[in-house]
Structures are given as structure tokens and as C-alpha cells.
Design a protein around this motif. Structure first.
Motif, mmCIF file in Angstrom:
data_model
loop_
_atom_site.group_PDB
_atom_site.id
_atom_site.type_symbol
_atom_site.label_atom_id
_atom_site.label_comp_id
_atom_site.label_asym_id
_atom_site.label_seq_id
_atom_site.Cartn_x
_atom_site.Cartn_y
_atom_site.Cartn_z
ATOM 1 N N ILE B 181 42.862 42.775 58.248
ATOM 2 C CA ILE B 181 43.012 41.523 58.984
ATOM 3 C C ILE B 181 41.802 41.155 59.818
ATOM 4 O O ILE B 181 41.774 40.098 60.427
ATOM 5 C CB ILE B 181 44.249 41.550 59.898
ATOM 6 C CG1 ILE B 181 44.136 42.660 60.922
ATOM 7 C CG2 ILE B 181 45.515 41.682 59.095
ATOM 8 C CD1 ILE B 181 45.113 42.481 62.051
ATOM 9 N N SER B 182 40.759 42.004 59.825
ATOM 10 C CA SER B 182 39.694 41.698 60.786
ATOM 11 C C SER B 182 38.867 40.483 60.375
ATOM 12 O O SER B 182 38.202 39.885 61.206
ATOM 13 C CB SER B 182 38.811 42.910 61.051
ATOM 14 O OG SER B 182 38.425 43.489 59.854
ATOM 15 N N ALA B 183 38.922 40.095 59.090
ATOM 16 C CA ALA B 183 38.158 38.909 58.692
ATOM 17 C C ALA B 183 39.005 37.639 58.827
ATOM 18 O O ALA B 183 38.567 36.566 58.459
ATOM 19 C CB ALA B 183 37.663 39.060 57.257
ATOM 20 N N LEU B 184 40.223 37.769 59.328
ATOM 21 C CA LEU B 184 41.135 36.615 59.336
ATOM 22 C C LEU B 184 41.241 35.985 60.719
ATOM 23 O O LEU B 184 40.994 36.618 61.736
ATOM 24 C CB LEU B 184 42.535 37.057 58.885
ATOM 25 C CG LEU B 184 42.606 37.755 57.535
ATOM 26 C CD1 LEU B 184 44.033 38.153 57.235
ATOM 27 C CD2 LEU B 184 42.068 36.857 56.443
ATOM 28 N N ASP B 185 41.670 34.737 60.720
ATOM 29 C CA ASP B 185 41.866 34.011 61.957
ATOM 30 C C ASP B 185 43.068 34.569 62.721
ATOM 31 O O ASP B 185 44.010 35.059 62.110
ATOM 32 C CB ASP B 185 42.146 32.552 61.604
ATOM 33 C CG ASP B 185 41.239 31.643 62.377
ATOM 34 O OD1 ASP B 185 41.064 31.919 63.577
ATOM 35 O OD2 ASP B 185 40.709 30.698 61.787
ATOM 36 N N VAL B 186 43.027 34.475 64.041
ATOM 37 C CA VAL B 186 44.112 35.033 64.853
ATOM 38 C C VAL B 186 45.488 34.589 64.397
ATOM 39 O O VAL B 186 46.422 35.382 64.331
ATOM 40 C CB VAL B 186 44.000 34.656 66.349
ATOM 41 C CG1 VAL B 186 43.512 35.820 67.136
ATOM 42 C CG2 VAL B 186 43.148 33.438 66.567
ATOM 43 N N SER B 187 45.615 33.299 64.076
ATOM 44 C CA SER B 187 46.951 32.795 63.755
ATOM 45 C C SER B 187 47.442 33.321 62.405
ATOM 46 O O SER B 187 48.628 33.312 62.120
ATOM 47 C CB SER B 187 46.952 31.269 63.763
ATOM 48 O OG SER B 187 46.127 30.785 62.739
ATOM 49 N N ILE B 188 46.528 33.790 61.563
ATOM 50 C CA ILE B 188 46.901 34.277 60.232
ATOM 51 C C ILE B 188 47.175 35.784 60.259
ATOM 52 O O ILE B 188 47.916 36.313 59.447
ATOM 53 C CB ILE B 188 45.762 34.007 59.221
ATOM 54 C CG1 ILE B 188 45.274 32.562 59.315
ATOM 55 C CG2 ILE B 188 46.172 34.335 57.810
ATOM 56 C CD1 ILE B 188 46.296 31.539 58.944
ATOM 57 N N ARG B 189 46.551 36.482 61.223
ATOM 58 C CA ARG B 189 46.670 37.942 61.269
ATOM 59 C C ARG B 189 48.117 38.400 61.298
ATOM 60 O O ARG B 189 48.496 39.325 60.588
ATOM 61 C CB ARG B 189 45.968 38.488 62.507
ATOM 62 C CG ARG B 189 44.494 38.377 62.390
ATOM 63 C CD ARG B 189 43.810 38.945 63.593
ATOM 64 N NE ARG B 189 42.373 38.846 63.372
ATOM 65 C CZ ARG B 189 41.462 39.291 64.211
ATOM 66 N NH1 ARG B 189 41.837 39.871 65.332
ATOM 67 N NH2 ARG B 189 40.192 39.168 63.928
ATOM 68 N N ALA B 190 48.909 37.733 62.129
ATOM 69 C CA ALA B 190 50.299 38.137 62.290
ATOM 70 C C ALA B 190 51.039 38.086 60.955
ATOM 71 O O ALA B 190 51.807 38.990 60.631
ATOM 72 C CB ALA B 190 50.985 37.245 63.321
ATOM 73 N N GLN B 191 50.760 37.042 60.145
ATOM 74 C CA GLN B 191 51.433 36.926 58.844
ATOM 75 C C GLN B 191 51.147 38.133 57.961
ATOM 76 O O GLN B 191 52.051 38.679 57.330
ATOM 77 C CB GLN B 191 50.921 35.702 58.084
ATOM 78 C CG GLN B 191 51.240 34.378 58.704
ATOM 79 C CD GLN B 191 50.573 33.240 57.930
ATOM 80 O OE1 GLN B 191 50.095 33.432 56.818
ATOM 81 N NE2 GLN B 191 50.552 32.062 58.534
#
Lengths: 355, 316
Positions: B181-191
Motif C-alpha cells: 500500500i505504500s505507493a497508494l493514496d491514503v484514501s485507497i490504502r484502507a480498501q
């Protein structure tokens, strides 16, 4: 609150990009006063326009981008009127400097570290080469480079990522700017190095008294550095307030969603709060509240009319219809009510974990 | 408690060395840990600590230069038969950090997700293959009509979910998630985190999670191993590690995790770890169990010191 001196004042700023035959409205009307000496953090997900907005302060928009409306006043000058690179001399890099995200790409790989720092001093402060070298070494010491004299002639590849970012900060500060823009300065760094760089910027700010504008998506970093926080979504500021107000009494459902999705607040064994959907396309005209399609609290009016900025306190504003007196009362999600108390169950007041 | 758990993966005295002769560089050494079936085991450390190398040694991308790795009781490190190698590939899958670099840009999602099935003929007929990949793509929240598209048509979060679908279609028992998840946006990480957790619940999947962000790791893991310069310096159950963090490096890592709270953050003390603080000239360190299930890299003098610290921490 006492009257504070405004150092930079943006009004109704709108930025558009020409992308092939289409027009993308990246910034949709932002007004923001930045006070002298404060640290303000601009938070938002990628594509929210946070970098684009601050690039207008230094005239660094890509060539296909234009400020199509609004004013940015800095020292009696309207920055939106400056077009040529020559007009920007004396402001960009001198009065307003930027520290970029990736220290690998913002340093020139074939020039020595020392050359890159003293170049700025020679150019902007009209010093001799020898004087510039002395000042550069002094700066290197200040940003925590051990053995600065001997490392003056090193090349960037001989430095670690954290040290390179220290050099970028030294270059940005070489001209004693009034405003330092930090665009995701620690995203490419390790957490332990991140903490050191944030502290370094804070210490230097105390010493020099410059104003800092942070751009970040990391709410933990924001909590660490910011006096005030502006939350951006789809090219607008949707909530702004002091750090305490935005973290402890957030008012916009987007801020609620951002805070709730933090793993620090997650309960083991339960799903984390996840924001569904994607931000709207800024090629099209946004009707109503841009966050409405992803907002579980959205009302009918959110899809029809854009909400105004509602005033909550003298320092706290949010752009959501939920604050209209006619709106039904909405409670923030459970995960972020009593945020401070909940985090204190995990750590003590100084951030030490307890069992 | 630990005795009842089935050990699915066992790493013993692992070392990975790159290059040879004078240029040899040992990326990881003295690595020892067991992973239990159905748990999430996290490897945490900063860049260059060797956490990814350990993950890659498990799926045989980086060969082990010393030590052994056992998966479900079978030795999978070093020279192994072709059948065993295929069995490893089928049962251990990996999700990579950068979803734009790990998917073939010129292949359709259909091909990307099916590639493992093609390689091992894990389908009866075309209909069966289609059913499998449709299920996989739906299980990560995408639609079967997405199968005909190419990676560039998807957002970062969606691409990462395609990467997960590609791994999960093989029905692996062990998933190695390398900074997923480190390359992902904060709002997407949770998904993406929720998705991994869901697979774990539904399929009894074991996850080795490689990350640098302790706040994420704390939320997702059952046990955590902290790695510094290629060595595990501390290993414990998640709550235990946060309660009794002992190794100075672990402490500096914990202190560096930003908390989303302005008051706590502004009071926080920065701890800088200096590896020179250990005096290992005479009293040699080893990987020892200080509390049940809580291991630490320390010498005898330090062990005594750490025991004292535990007493103090318990008193508070």
C-alpha cells in the motif's frame, strides 16, 4: 485572536490546464491568507491540486497551465501578473523557496554538493566565490551535515537520501527566504529520517523566522508540524482551521473520511473505514458539492448547489451544507469522535506506547 | 498457546549474500523466525534493511547463501526438484509494491490474471479458466468486463487489486505482500488493507507483510519482526512489542510513527538510534527469548538491562 500580519494573500485563484483539446480546471477558486511566521499544512489526496496551488506562488506552473482568475498578493505585488522568468527573479528561490519531494531528482547529479549551494548564494546575494563557499559550509553544518568541509566537494550520489534532502533544504534556505514551501518533503524518506527532517525544518524556522507551507497527504506529519491546516478536495479548500480544530472538531465529511481511514485509529479485527469511489473528473464542470458522490452524509442539495464556506469559529471554516442551519444534525463517524482520548489509550501524552 | 499453532513457514539462520569475493555484500544474516498458519507476520524496517530480500528469498527469487527455509515441512531453499519448485510457486504468491511496474503494460487483465493458470494448467477448459478469473477479479471488487482492458486504464488502487487478484487466483496458502500500500493514496490504502484481511478470514490465508510503516503494521499484524541492517533485532506479538519495546532501534522506530494528533505530536521526543551504542567486542550477541514469544538480538549484559526495563514498564 490578535491581528496577525498576512504575508501572502490568495483570492479566488483559478488555474486551468490545456490538455490536448480539453480544459482541466485544477484549482476552482481558492482564497487563502498565509500569516507571517506560521506553519500551514495543505492536505489532500493526489490530484486534489495542492501542489498546483502552491506552484502559482513561484510561477512554476507547467507551460500548459494558466491562472485564469484571482489575485495572489505578496509584498504589494500581484504574483498572477508576473509572466516572464525575468519578472520572477528576486522572488522565486529568493523570497519564496521550495523543497521538493524527491531529493534524487532535485539535485544535479553531475555537480558537487558545494557548487550547488554556493551557486545560489553567488547568484542571489552577489557574493564572491570564496565568501559563498564559507556560507555554504556554514549552511551544511546548520542542516546537520557532519564534517561539512570535507563533504563540500562530494557529489549527490555519495549522500544518503536523508542527507540529500538536508542539502535541498540548505539550498532552499541559502537566500533566507520569507516563505518556504515544502512539497511532500519526507514522502520519499524512511520514517526515522522523516522525523529528523521535520525537526530540522522546525528548528531552522525558529532560528530564521520564515513562514512554512507544507504540502502533504500524511495527516501524521500534519499533526507534527502545522499551526493551521487546509484540507483540499477537487481543486478547492473544503475545510480550514487550526490544527486542534481540524483534528479534534473536524466539520467536513471529507475530513472525517480522511481521519477515519487512518490505520492508527483502526480497531484490530474490524474493517478500516474506506472511502469509496474516486474524485470527480475536473475536465467536466462539477455541479454541487464535489465530494457528494462519495459522501454517505450527502443530502439532495449537495448534488445541486455548491456549498459556501461556513464560518464555525474565527479561525475555522468548512465548505459543507451540513453546517447550514436547515441541515439535519450529523455526527462524525465513531472512530474519530474523541480522537484525542482514543489515541491516549494507545500512547501517553508524549507519544510513548503503553500496553 | 504457541505450541498448538501449526508452523507453515520456518526460516532458519538465513543469510543472503549478493556478489562474491571482495565485492560480496551480505544483505541479511542470522534471520530466524516461524510463521504460523493463518496469521499475519510482518517484517518491518527501513529501506535497505533487507526486509524485501527476506520476502524474496522465501519465494526463491533471491537464493539463500546460508541457512534453510522450510514450507509446510519441506525444504524449499537451495537446490530443489522441478516439481517442488512448481509447488512452491503455486502455494506461495507475492504482491509487489509498485502496481504500475509489476503488471505487464501490453497484456490484458485477462492474460495477467490467467498467466499462472496457463503456466501450470490449473484449469479444465476455457470455461473453467474464465470462471476462475472472473471470480478472482470480482473478489477484489472489480468487474468481469474489466478483463479485456489494459493496466494503464486503471488507477493505482485498482492496479494493486489486479495484482492481488493475480496472486489469489492461484489459491496460495501463503501470500507475501511487499509494501502493497505504500505507493497508494491514503484514501485507497484502507480498501487494500481490508481486502487482504478479508482473504485471510475467508480462505485461512497466511500473510507475510513487508512494510516500513509501523502504524499500518500494528493494525494488520499478529506478530512483528523488526529488522535493522539485515538482522532481526526484535520479534514479538504485536501488542507485546508495543507494550515492551526493548531494543533501542525498535524504540526509535516507534517514536517516529506520526500520530494524527497535534497535542501528542508536538510533545513527542525524537529518539535517534545509533548502532555504535552496543558494545559487542567481548560479550557477543545472539537472538534470545526474553519473554515467551518475545525475541531480541542482545548480549548477556543487555539482556540483564532489558529485563530491568520490562519490570519498570510493567510498573507504569
Amino acid at each position: 485572536m490578535e491581528e496577525r500580519e498576512v504575508i501572502l494573500s490568495a483570492k479566488d485563484v483559478e488555474v486551468k490546464f490545456r490538455v490536448r483539446d480539453r480544459i482541466l480546471t485544477a484549482i476552482r477558486g481558492i482564497s487563502l491568507d498565509i500569516y507571517k511566521g506560521e506553519t500551514i499544512a495543505i492536505v489532500g489526496e493526489s490530484g486534489s491540486g495542492k501542489s498546483v496551488f502552491t506552484k502559482t506562488f513561484t510561477g512554476m506552473l507547467e507551460v500548459n497551465g494558466d491562472i485564469t482568475n484571482g489575485t495572489i498578493m505578496f509584498e504589494g505585488k500581484d504574483l498572477t501578473k508576473l509572466k516572464k522568468d525575468k519578472d520572477w527573479e528576486g522572488i522565486r528561490g529568493k523570497r519564496i523557496s521550495t523543497v521538493f519531494q524527491d531529493p534524487m531528482t532535485s539535485l544535479n547529479p553531475v555537480r558537487t554538493i558545494g557548487y550547488q549551494i554556493s551557486e545560489v548564494i553567488v547568484k542571489h546575494q552577489k557574493k564572491s566565490k570564496a565568501e559563498a563557499k564559507q556560507m555554504a559550509i556554514e549552511l551544511m553544518k546548520q542542516v546537520g551535515i557532519v564534517n561539512a568541509e570535507n563533504r563540500y566537494d562530494d557529489y549527490p550520489f555519495q549522500y544518503s537520501g536523508g542527507m540529500r534532502q538536508r542539502i535541498v533544504i540548505a539550498i532552499a534556505l541559502a537566500c533566507r527566504p520569507d516563505i518556504l514551501i515544502c512539497d511532500e518533503p519526507t514522502t520519499a524518506l524512511d520514517v526515522t529520517i522523516q522525523a529528523q527532517i521535520l525537526k530540522l525544518i522546525k528548528d531552522l524556522q525558529k532560528e530564521y523566522g520564515f513562514t512554512t507551507v507544507y504540502i502533504t497527504h500524511d495527516l501524521g506529519v500534519v499533526a507534527n508540524v502545522a499551526d493551521r491546516v487546509a484540507v483540499m478536495y477537487a481543486g478547492q479548500i473544503v475545510e480550514i482551521g487550526t490544527a486542534e480544530e481540524v483534528f479534534y472538531k473536524p466539520a467536513h465529511p471529507y475530513t472525517w473520511a480522511l481521519l477515519s481511514s487512518l490505520p492508527q485509529l483502526g480497531v484490530k479485527g474490524e474493517d478500516l473505514y474506506a472511502i469509496t469511489g474516486t474524485p470527480p473528473s475536473l475536465y467536466d464542470k462539477v455541479i454541487g458539492d464535489a465530494f457528494a458522490p462519495r459522501n454517505p452524509y450527502a443530502m439532495k442539495i449537495d448534488f445541486e448547489e455548491e456549498p459556501p464556506m461556513f464560518k464555525i469559529t474565527d479561525t475555522h471554516f468548512a465548505k459543507t451544507w451540513l453546517l447550514d442551519p436547515r441541515a439535519p444534525k450529523a455526527e462524525p463517524p465513531k472512530a474519530i469522535r474523541n480522537l484525542h482520548e482514543r489515541l491516549l489509550e494507545i500512547t501517553d501524552e508524549r507519544g510513548d506506547y503503553h500496553g | 498457546m504457541a505450541n498448538e499453532k501449526e508452523v507453515i513457514l520456518s526460516v532458519k539462520d538465513l543469510a543472503v549474500t549478493f556478489g562474491s569475493g571482495r565485492k560480496a555484500f551480505t544483505a541479511v544474516q542470522d534471520v530466524n523466525f516461524d510463521v504460523y498458519k493463518g496469521e499475519t507476520f510482518s517484517l518491518v524496517g527501513e529501506s535497505g534493511s533487507g526486509k524485501t530480500t527476506i520476502g524474496r528469498a522465501i519465494i526463491r527469487i533471491n537464493p539463500a547463501s546460508k541457512g534453510e527455509i522450510h514450507f509446510k515441512g519441506k525444504k524449499i531453499s537451495g537446490k530443489i526438484s522441478k516439481e517442488l519448485d512448481q509447488w512452491v510457486v503455486r502455494n506461495i504468491q507475492m504482491v509487489f509494491q509498485d502496481p504500475s511496474a509489476s503488471l505487464n503494460d501490453r497484456a490484458t487483465i485477462d492474460y495477467i490474471v490467467s498467466e499462472g493458470l496457463y503456466n501450470f494448467h490449473l484449469y479444465k477448459d476455457e470455461e473453467d479458466r474464465h470462471r476462475k478469473i472472473s471470480e478472482a477479479i470480482e473478489s477484489v471488487g472489480l468487474l468481469p468486463e474489466h478483463l479485456t482492458r489494459y493496466p494503464h486504464e486503471f488507477s493505482g488502487g485498482q492496479r494493486q487489486r489486479i495484482g492481488i487478484a493475480r496472486a489469489m487466483v492461484m489459491e496460495p496458502e501463503l501470500l507475501i505482500a511487499d509494501e502493497p500500500i505504500s505507493a497508494l493514496d491514503v484514501s485507497i490504502r484502507a480498501q487494500v488493507l481490508n481486502l487482504l484481511k478479508e482473504f485471510q478470514r475467508k480462505r485461512d490465508l497466511t500473510i507475510v507483510f513487508v512494510a516500513h510503516d509501523l502504524s499500518v503494521v500494528r493494525f494488520i499484524s499478529d506478530r512483528i519482526a523488526v529488522i535493522h541492517k539485515g538482522r532481526i533485532v526484535e520479534l514479538a506479538e504485536t501488542e507485546e512489542l508495543f507494550k515492551h519495546s526493548l531494543h533501542p532501534y525498535t524504540k526509535s522506530l516507534l517514536a517516529a510513527v506520526p500520530m494524527p494528533d497535534p497535542q501528542i505530536e508536538k510533545n513527542k521526543q525524537l529518539i535517534v538510534y545509533d548502532a555504535d551504542q552496543h558494545d559487542y567486542s567481548v560479550d557477543k550477541p545472539s537472538f534470545q527469548e526474553i519473554l515467551p514469544g518475545h525475541f531480541i538480538w542482545a548480549n548477556e549484559a543487555e539482556m540483564a538491562e532489558y529485563r530491568k526495563q520490562i519490570e519498570e514498564q510493567d510498573r507504569n
